[in-house]
Scaffold this motif. Sequence first.
Motif, PDB file in Angstrom:
ATOM      1  N   ALA A  43      54.840  58.886  58.695  1.00  0.00           N
ATOM      2  CA  ALA A  43      55.329  59.044  57.317  1.00  0.00           C
ATOM      3  C   ALA A  43      54.402  58.340  56.332  1.00  0.00           C
ATOM      4  CB  ALA A  43      56.754  58.507  57.194  1.00  0.00           C
ATOM      5  N   CYS A  51      52.201  61.845  55.393  1.00  0.00           N
ATOM      6  CA  CYS A  51      53.058  62.482  54.385  1.00  0.00           C
ATOM      7  C   CYS A  51      52.497  62.160  53.009  1.00  0.00           C
ATOM      8  CB  CYS A  51      54.491  61.983  54.508  1.00  0.00           C
ATOM      9  SG  CYS A  51      55.327  62.543  55.998  1.00  0.00           S
ATOM     10  N   ASP A 104      59.151  59.570  53.803  1.00  0.00           N
ATOM     11  CA  ASP A 104      57.982  58.969  53.158  1.00  0.00           C
ATOM     12  C   ASP A 104      58.428  57.946  52.118  1.00  0.00           C
ATOM     13  OD1 ASP A 104      58.966  60.650  51.171  1.00  0.00           O
ATOM     14  OD2 ASP A 104      57.027  61.495  50.667  1.00  0.00           O
TER      15      ASP A 104
END
Length: 145
Positions: A20, A24, A81
Amino acid sequence: MTTQTPQVDHELVEAAAHIARTRCRGDNHTMAAAARAQDGRIVTAVNAYHFTGGPCAELVLLGTAAAQGVYELDTIVAVGDRDRGVVPPCGRCRQVLLDYFPALHVIVGAGERLRTVSITDLLPESYIWADHQLDTEESEPLGTS
């Protein structure tokens, strides 16, 4: 007879959090997922956001796992995220995960309240996908009884 709930797999949570943080970027990829295969391997994936309903990270992970020859998953977790932490699967993902892996465990909660639960705990009284495969010759058409 009670079954023991597995401990939280912190390595798995960190794997999803790492993806993440590092993969991301922007609006197209906002969630990461990590799953532990029964053989111990960790598989990761990110979502593919699209206004038409692009797949969640958990669903992308199912395809990624299969592409890597992983067909038996033990535990899965999704992390958002921007340090949003663990995010529980949406309803669609819960149904798909149950259909593919009825014994799957899912990590949910936040901070000190992280816990591992069975996918069936997240989707009780669920529709069983296999129902559509019942022998239709034995059932009568609607309205004929």
